[in-house]
Motif scaffolding. Sequence first.
Motif, PDB file in Angstrom:
ATOM      1  N   MET A 239      10.747  75.050  -1.804  1.00  9.51           N
ATOM      2  CA  MET A 239      10.752  73.972  -2.725  1.00  9.51           C
ATOM      3  C   MET A 239       8.988  74.958  -4.160  1.00  9.51           C
ATOM      4  O   MET A 239       9.407  74.438  -5.600  1.00  9.51           O
ATOM      5  CB  MET A 239      10.682  73.125  -2.169  1.00  9.51           C
ATOM      6  N   ILE A 240       8.776  75.288  -3.889  1.00  5.62           N
ATOM      7  CA  ILE A 240       7.064  75.900  -3.964  1.00  5.62           C
ATOM      8  C   ILE A 240       8.195  77.046  -4.905  1.00  5.62           C
ATOM      9  O   ILE A 240       8.217  76.656  -6.526  1.00  5.62           O
ATOM     10  CB  ILE A 240       6.163  76.874  -3.545  1.00  5.62           C
ATOM     11  N   LYS A 241       9.116  77.685  -4.318  1.00  9.40           N
ATOM     12  CA  LYS A 241       9.388  79.336  -5.287  1.00  9.40           C
ATOM     13  C   LYS A 241      10.424  78.546  -6.688  1.00  9.40           C
ATOM     14  O   LYS A 241      10.802  79.141  -7.645  1.00  9.40           O
ATOM     15  CB  LYS A 241       9.514  80.085  -4.714  1.00  9.40           C
ATOM     16  N   LEU A 242      11.040  77.455  -5.862  1.00  8.86           N
ATOM     17  CA  LEU A 242      12.076  76.460  -7.159  1.00  8.86           C
ATOM     18  C   LEU A 242      11.431  76.426  -8.259  1.00  8.86           C
ATOM     19  O   LEU A 242      11.801  75.997  -9.319  1.00  8.86           O
ATOM     20  CB  LEU A 242      12.645  76.147  -5.739  1.00  8.86           C
ATOM     21  N   GLY A 243       9.974  75.182  -7.648  1.00 10.19           N
ATOM     22  CA  GLY A 243       8.617  74.826  -8.518  1.00 10.19           C
ATOM     23  C   GLY A 243       8.908  75.541  -9.712  1.00 10.19           C
ATOM     24  O   GLY A 243       8.579  75.017 -11.063  1.00 10.19           O
ATOM     25  N   VAL A 244       8.854  76.927  -9.504  1.00 17.96           N
ATOM     26  CA  VAL A 244       8.025  77.710 -11.069  1.00 17.96           C
ATOM     27  C   VAL A 244       9.272  78.040 -11.733  1.00 17.96           C
ATOM     28  O   VAL A 244       8.922  77.771 -12.488  1.00 17.96           O
ATOM     29  CB  VAL A 244       7.461  79.364 -10.279  1.00 17.96           C
ATOM     30  N   VAL A 245      10.520  77.921 -10.583  1.00 17.13           N
ATOM     31  CA  VAL A 245      11.557  78.149 -11.907  1.00 17.13           C
ATOM     32  C   VAL A 245      11.833  76.880 -12.867  1.00 17.13           C
ATOM     33  O   VAL A 245      11.919  76.826 -13.888  1.00 17.13           O
ATOM     34  CB  VAL A 245      12.997  77.970 -10.751  1.00 17.13           C
ATOM     35  N   GLN A 246      11.910  75.751 -12.201  1.00 17.20           N
ATOM     36  CA  GLN A 246      11.582  74.139 -12.818  1.00 17.20           C
ATOM     37  C   GLN A 246      10.903  74.334 -13.119  1.00 17.20           C
ATOM     38  O   GLN A 246      11.004  73.841 -15.294  1.00 17.20           O
ATOM     39  CB  GLN A 246      12.463  72.748 -11.598  1.00 17.20           C
ATOM     40  N   PHE A 247       9.677  74.891 -13.781  1.00 20.88           N
ATOM     41  CA  PHE A 247       9.068  74.422 -14.814  1.00 20.88           C
ATOM     42  C   PHE A 247       8.806  75.615 -15.327  1.00 20.88           C
ATOM     43  O   PHE A 247       8.726  74.323 -16.625  1.00 20.88           O
ATOM     44  CB  PHE A 247       7.245  75.531 -13.891  1.00 20.88           C
ATOM     45  N   PHE A 248       9.615  76.436 -15.872  1.00 23.63           N
ATOM     46  CA  PHE A 248       9.421  77.045 -16.689  1.00 23.63           C
ATOM     47  C   PHE A 248      11.153  76.402 -17.824  1.00 23.63           C
ATOM     48  O   PHE A 248      11.303  76.500 -19.005  1.00 23.63           O
ATOM     49  CB  PHE A 248       9.926  78.079 -17.127  1.00 23.63           C
ATOM     50  N   SER A 249      12.298  75.716 -16.408  1.00 24.01           N
ATOM     51  CA  SER A 249      13.534  75.152 -17.356  1.00 24.01           C
ATOM     52  C   SER A 249      12.850  73.902 -17.560  1.00 24.01           C
ATOM     53  O   SER A 249      13.746  73.674 -19.676  1.00 24.01           O
ATOM     54  CB  SER A 249      14.439  75.894 -15.864  1.00 24.01           C
ATOM     55  N   TRP A 250      12.468  73.117 -17.202  1.00 22.11           N
ATOM     56  CA  TRP A 250      12.126  71.895 -17.889  1.00 22.11           C
ATOM     57  C   TRP A 250      10.918  71.987 -19.032  1.00 22.11           C
ATOM     58  O   TRP A 250      11.622  70.798 -20.439  1.00 22.11           O
ATOM     59  CB  TRP A 250      12.056  71.281 -16.601  1.00 22.11           C
ATOM     60  N   PHE A 251      10.799  72.420 -19.151  1.00 20.05           N
ATOM     61  CA  PHE A 251       9.396  72.723 -20.473  1.00 20.05           C
ATOM     62  C   PHE A 251      10.331  73.089 -21.878  1.00 20.05           C
ATOM     63  O   PHE A 251      10.414  72.694 -22.762  1.00 20.05           O
ATOM     64  CB  PHE A 251       8.724  74.223 -20.195  1.00 20.05           C
ATOM     65  N   ALA A 252      11.561  74.171 -21.263  1.00 20.77           N
ATOM     66  CA  ALA A 252      12.162  74.193 -22.097  1.00 20.77           C
ATOM     67  C   ALA A 252      12.829  72.861 -23.036  1.00 20.77           C
ATOM     68  O   ALA A 252      13.058  73.096 -23.943  1.00 20.77           O
ATOM     69  CB  ALA A 252      13.540  75.549 -21.900  1.00 20.77           C
ATOM     70  N   PHE A 253      13.728  71.988 -21.804  1.00 19.15           N
ATOM     71  CA  PHE A 253      14.069  71.367 -22.164  1.00 19.15           C
ATOM     72  C   PHE A 253      13.345  70.485 -22.768  1.00 19.15           C
ATOM     73  O   PHE A 253      14.355  69.534 -23.795  1.00 19.15           O
ATOM     74  CB  PHE A 253      15.159  70.849 -21.325  1.00 19.15           C
ATOM     75  N   PHE A 254      12.592  70.141 -22.541  1.00 24.00           N
ATOM     76  CA  PHE A 254      11.705  69.179 -22.944  1.00 24.00           C
ATOM     77  C   PHE A 254      11.417  69.212 -24.459  1.00 24.00           C
ATOM     78  O   PHE A 254      11.521  68.572 -25.095  1.00 24.00           O
ATOM     79  CB  PHE A 254      11.118  68.985 -22.210  1.00 24.00           C
ATOM     80  N   THR A 255      11.481  70.528 -24.856  1.00 25.03           N
ATOM     81  CA  THR A 255      11.031  71.522 -25.853  1.00 25.03           C
ATOM     82  C   THR A 255      12.225  70.471 -27.137  1.00 25.03           C
ATOM     83  O   THR A 255      11.713  70.988 -28.100  1.00 25.03           O
ATOM     84  CB  THR A 255      10.774  72.636 -25.538  1.00 25.03           C
ATOM     85  N   MET A 256      13.465  71.462 -25.999  1.00 25.58           N
ATOM     86  CA  MET A 256      14.887  70.773 -27.006  1.00 25.58           C
ATOM     87  C   MET A 256      14.908  69.403 -27.320  1.00 25.58           C
ATOM     88  O   MET A 256      14.987  68.554 -28.277  1.00 25.58           O
ATOM     89  CB  MET A 256      15.658  71.671 -26.485  1.00 25.58           C
TER      90      MET A 256
END
Length: 461
Positions: A239-256
């Motif tokens: 979950m922690i490792k997936l959390g890193v992936v999610q962090f950058f993914s959702w930063f991008a989509f929030f920006t969009m």
Amino acid sequence: MQKPKLGFWDIWNMSFGFLGIQFGFALQGGFMSRIFQTLGAVKDEIPLLWIAAPLTGLLVQPIIGFLSDKTWSSRLGRRRPYFLVGAILSSIALFFVPYSSALWMAAGFLWILDASINISMEPFRALVADKLPDSQRSYGFVMQTLIIGIGTFIASSLPALVSMLGVSDEAPAGVIPPSVKVAFAIGAFVFLITILWTVFKTKEYSPQEMEKYNGEIEDDDTGMMESISKSYSLIPPTMIKLGVVQFFSWFAFFTMWSLATPALTESVFEAPAPIASMFDMSDAMQSAAFDTQNTAYQKAANSVGGYMGIYGLSSMVFALLLTLYTSRRRINRKYVHMTCLMAGGLGFLMMNYITDPAMLILSFTLIGVAWGSILSMPYAMLSSSVNPKQMGLMMGIFNMFIVIPQIIAALGGVNWTSSLLGDGAIHAMTVAGIALVLAGLSNFLITDKKAITYQIQESDD
């Protein structure tokens, strides 16, 4: 003991409510910034106005996850009571959002809307894990993504569609156009109807059946706050490792979601939102100039919404292909997710060089591939790595890795990073592209074989 495998229509029915949920999210994601700009917000203020959404998720998701784990109604089951309550509240909020007359009112409705959607959404994620055996979880989450893609495409196109049917895009300064109001009313209706479909068409396993399938006793008297705090200490490494992936993914989509409308109306359509305070409305010529610019902006915003719907359509096609494949074969979730995120990053990076609006079709098609993967692969990987008894709570905690990057983005992260590239709003899309590329590379952190690919058990047929 393995849970029985479900057929296509069983999985479809239990996922169908996500169509309504995505109507809510797509209208919120595609048009809240437009509403904010119409009510007078400038570009740099928009991300902060969006902070209600991730803050609500930070508070609501773990609580709803915990409560739905502990709920059982002989009539409505474990998760369905939350679907129903969330649907009613979301439909009310969706209907009234475009009638906001001030920024604080729109931001307040966004808060209510996001909280209500989260009440429905997180139990939906847990329902897939509750109902499906591990061998079908990729299939189940991809099915949800297919339905989400349909909802995104239709809902994102609604203002343009109702405008084509003759509903006006024109409105006085500070008033939301009728086309947006009608679109949100349709969204409210669809949200409620689709959730009701899932509520009445899906049967959940009883606590006794869950005990039989999971091999665990369901009863647990631990209090909510103690259980949530204890669960943080039990978060699995995956979950922690997936959390890193999610962090950058959702930063991008929030920006969009927060800045695509101002970025693309300004850079690609050359029709930025006019600022009412810069016009003397008592002067007939200036008032007419404002109306002309405002109508051009509203039509450009319709077009941006329509193009954003492309990412829903491409995520739907991607999910359909993946559904057909995963129903028969195992996949490497890690490399599928990595490839999709890289494709989405390219879609964002292209936007800075687009002069022909038609090229946005390619950009949003690539972004849709990433979106389709974001909505399925992380949850499939996670669901194979956590205690089934705490599935709802863990799904809620996992979504902390979704809301934290959005809060950081809203509090200045987007404005600061994009300002490093220049003053134009379009640079925010470049930041989103870089973030998705980093998300893709972060998949190298995932090493748990059970999370990466479903592992065949001796008892499996």
